[in-house]
Design an enzyme around this catalytic site. Sequence first.
Site, PDB file in Angstrom:
ATOM      1  N   CYS A 150       0.758  -1.435  -0.101  1.00  0.00           N
ATOM      2  CA  CYS A 150       0.025  -0.200  -0.165  1.00  0.00           C
ATOM      3  C   CYS A 150       1.032   1.585  -0.055  1.00  0.00           C
ATOM      4  O   CYS A 150       1.444   1.521  -1.338  1.00  0.00           O
ATOM      5  CB  CYS A 150      -0.571   0.126   1.373  1.00  0.00           C
ATOM      6  SG  CYS A 150      -2.636   0.971   0.752  1.00  0.00           S
ATOM      7  N   HIS A 160      -3.984  -4.576   1.280  1.00  0.00           N
ATOM      8  CA  HIS A 160      -3.576  -5.988   2.064  1.00  0.00           C
ATOM      9  C   HIS A 160      -3.676  -7.012   2.114  1.00  0.00           C
ATOM     10  O   HIS A 160      -4.846  -7.556   2.935  1.00  0.00           O
ATOM     11  CB  HIS A 160      -3.921  -5.374   3.162  1.00  0.00           C
ATOM     12  CG  HIS A 160      -3.827  -3.459   3.078  1.00  0.00           C
ATOM     13  ND1 HIS A 160      -3.018  -3.504   4.433  1.00  0.00           N
ATOM     14  CD2 HIS A 160      -4.394  -2.681   2.808  1.00  0.00           C
ATOM     15  CE1 HIS A 160      -2.439  -1.611   4.320  1.00  0.00           C
ATOM     16  NE2 HIS A 160      -3.272  -1.120   3.353  1.00  0.00           N
ATOM     17  N   GLU A 219      -2.135  -9.214   4.406  1.00  0.00           N
ATOM     18  CA  GLU A 219      -1.829  -9.607   5.707  1.00  0.00           C
ATOM     19  C   GLU A 219      -3.520  -9.680   6.185  1.00  0.00           C
ATOM     20  O   GLU A 219      -3.760 -10.564   7.389  1.00  0.00           O
ATOM     21  CB  GLU A 219      -0.921  -8.384   6.623  1.00  0.00           C
ATOM     22  CG  GLU A 219      -2.094  -6.989   6.895  1.00  0.00           C
ATOM     23  CD  GLU A 219      -1.252  -5.886   5.707  1.00  0.00           C
ATOM     24  OE1 GLU A 219      -1.444  -5.041   5.998  1.00  0.00           O
ATOM     25  OE2 GLU A 219      -0.996  -6.570   5.227  1.00  0.00           O
ATOM     26  N   SER A 241      -0.796 -12.975  37.744  1.00  0.00           N
ATOM     27  CA  SER A 241      -1.931 -12.911  37.805  1.00  0.00           C
ATOM     28  C   SER A 241      -2.859 -14.066  37.699  1.00  0.00           C
ATOM     29  O   SER A 241      -4.072 -13.806  37.484  1.00  0.00           O
ATOM     30  CB  SER A 241      -2.062 -11.522  37.008  1.00  0.00           C
ATOM     31  OG  SER A 241      -1.595 -12.146  35.322  1.00  0.00           O
ATOM     32  N   GLY A 242      -2.296 -15.140  37.399  1.00  0.00           N
ATOM     33  CA  GLY A 242      -3.322 -16.459  36.768  1.00  0.00           C
ATOM     34  C   GLY A 242      -3.419 -16.120  35.670  1.00  0.00           C
ATOM     35  O   GLY A 242      -4.083 -16.881  34.895  1.00  0.00           O
ATOM     36  N   VAL A 287      -2.279 -15.648  31.401  1.00  0.00           N
ATOM     37  CA  VAL A 287      -0.845 -16.644  30.669  1.00  0.00           C
ATOM     38  C   VAL A 287       0.365 -15.775  30.157  1.00  0.00           C
ATOM     39  O   VAL A 287       0.712 -16.799  30.482  1.00  0.00           O
ATOM     40  CB  VAL A 287      -2.129 -16.982  29.337  1.00  0.00           C
ATOM     41  CG1 VAL A 287      -2.016 -16.016  28.278  1.00  0.00           C
ATOM     42  CG2 VAL A 287      -1.512 -17.959  28.300  1.00  0.00           C
ATOM     43  N   ASP A 288       0.479 -14.621  30.388  1.00  0.00           N
ATOM     44  CA  ASP A 288       1.546 -14.187  29.823  1.00  0.00           C
ATOM     45  C   ASP A 288       2.372 -14.226  31.254  1.00  0.00           C
ATOM     46  O   ASP A 288       3.614 -15.383  31.389  1.00  0.00           O
ATOM     47  CB  ASP A 288       1.036 -12.125  29.205  1.00  0.00           C
ATOM     48  CG  ASP A 288       0.917 -12.209  28.563  1.00  0.00           C
ATOM     49  OD1 ASP A 288       0.481 -12.902  27.635  1.00  0.00           O
ATOM     50  OD2 ASP A 288      -0.220 -11.242  28.101  1.00  0.00           O
ATOM     51  N   SER A 289       1.813 -13.855  32.114  1.00  0.00           N
ATOM     52  CA  SER A 289       2.890 -13.964  33.794  1.00  0.00           C
ATOM     53  C   SER A 289       3.344 -15.462  33.584  1.00  0.00           C
ATOM     54  O   SER A 289       4.181 -15.430  34.400  1.00  0.00           O
ATOM     55  CB  SER A 289       1.725 -13.870  34.642  1.00  0.00           C
ATOM     56  OG  SER A 289       1.083 -13.957  34.977  1.00  0.00           O
ATOM     57  N   SER A 290       1.863 -16.272  33.566  1.00  0.00           N
ATOM     58  CA  SER A 290       2.938 -18.112  33.769  1.00  0.00           C
ATOM     59  C   SER A 290       3.679 -18.590  32.755  1.00  0.00           C
ATOM     60  O   SER A 290       3.992 -19.251  33.481  1.00  0.00           O
ATOM     61  CB  SER A 290       0.876 -18.559  33.948  1.00  0.00           C
ATOM     62  OG  SER A 290       0.241 -18.135  34.966  1.00  0.00           O
TER      63      SER A 290
END
Length: 509
Positions: A79, A167, A169, A221-222, A224-227
């Site tokens: 583009c 585009h 994507e 935190s419970g 997914v990221d912190s786990s």
Amino acid sequence: MHQKILILDFGSQYTQLIARRIREFNVYCEIHPFNRIPKLDNTVKGVILSGSPFSVRDKNAPMPDLTGIRGRYPLLGICYGAQLLSHTNGGEVLPSAIREYGRATLEVVDSNCPLFTSLSPKSQVWMSHGDTIAKIPDNFKVVASTADVKVGAFSVLGEQTYGIQFHPEVYHSVEGSKLLKNFVVDICGCNQDWTPASFIDETVSNLRNQLGNDKVVLGLSGGVDSSVAAMLLHKAVGPNLTCIFVDNGLLRKNEFSQVLESYKTLGLNVIGVDASQRFYSELKGVSDPEHKRKIIGRIFIEVFDEEAHKIKDVKWLGQGTIYPDVIESVSVNGPSATIKSHHNVGGLPEKMNLKVIEPLRLLFKDEVRRVGKELGLPGGILNRHPFPGPGLGIRILGEVTPEKVRLLQEADSIYIQGLREAGLYDKIWQAGAILLPVQSVGVMGDERTYEFVVALRAVTSTDGMTADWFHFPYEFLARISNEIINRVKGINRVVYDISSKPPATIEWE
């Protein structure tokens, strides 16, 4: 070092989507602002120029110097990127007679162009531009067109340089992923070795080298990221990692005990801290959403800091920062205005005088989940809906009290359990109940009631940046409404939120 594709960002809303598509081919890529092009080394196999809200005809249009890139590396302009290549090489870019936005049918003119290998002669693509390439430079060749756009795509003679006006994507470009794969894998020759298993091996090895025998503390935190960050650090340093899980009194029903139990079965060294009364005390009488967020964030830092100081010789603070957070902090326009201050725990490292370690800073959310699956995280954590940092504190509109928390926890529990039982939970990006600051008249038996209203929210999304409301069967909504009203004394009305993002946000506060 992995081979990589470099994406130069000109401020397009779709730039992250380009990167995510490329990562789906198990190819590593990085996004950099157009005005901060990194040093190009032998790991770079190709470069992509993103779209942009700018016009190349604008006085302040982004015009980076591409002399060190063009001709040395395969180059794809999307583009604005395509218009930039044409405009800066003697072509002509003019305003479109009509704004070209939406679906169009692309017809391949040159089937020998490697960009279109194995693509259908005609396919649906997504257009989103106000300018069009009216004339291409002499050494450019049109390779695809649409009914309204003659220069739908071009190649440059004698170079591996290409431009496309659409585009690839976005989901609506039906064979867009195939085109991107042709560029990344076939034209650029990238090895497809960016996998969850390779990421884990390399990250754990790098963490061991960086941390040695140092102690690390991390706030769980419970989610997914912190786990996943905790599991990677645990694999690297074992008992030298201490995780702290703070109950702010604003978690879902029984969440504190359930999450603590699941972490312990994973072998993590977790300290659970019940600080709910402290949060309730500070939130008393506060109704302003931003004020509530700041109080919740401040007390979390205070509690976390107090607990962390009980551990001797801690040198590192682990955080679950992911790649979109990193991109945002160095975006074309600089860091965005803070929409949600609870995302910002930046005061923690300075207050604690610790160095920061971020094992997930290269990953998108969907990649974090794939890595978590490879690490053996249970589905209850891995597939958990995103939950806001301030928890139910921003799902109780107005003042937060322990009684309102109890009401909302009960209603929310019925709702979420209902989603699981109906097989709907995993089809939804995020769901939750919101307690409204209004009371309505109702009738139960022969009695008149005057009780709270609960709103249900459920959205589908891929990244949380945009979201559509989930189309529930009426029977499901009727059943959940009846259960909440019959089982939760204090609530006599249930409504369903059918707002999409934008213009609404996912959370109400």
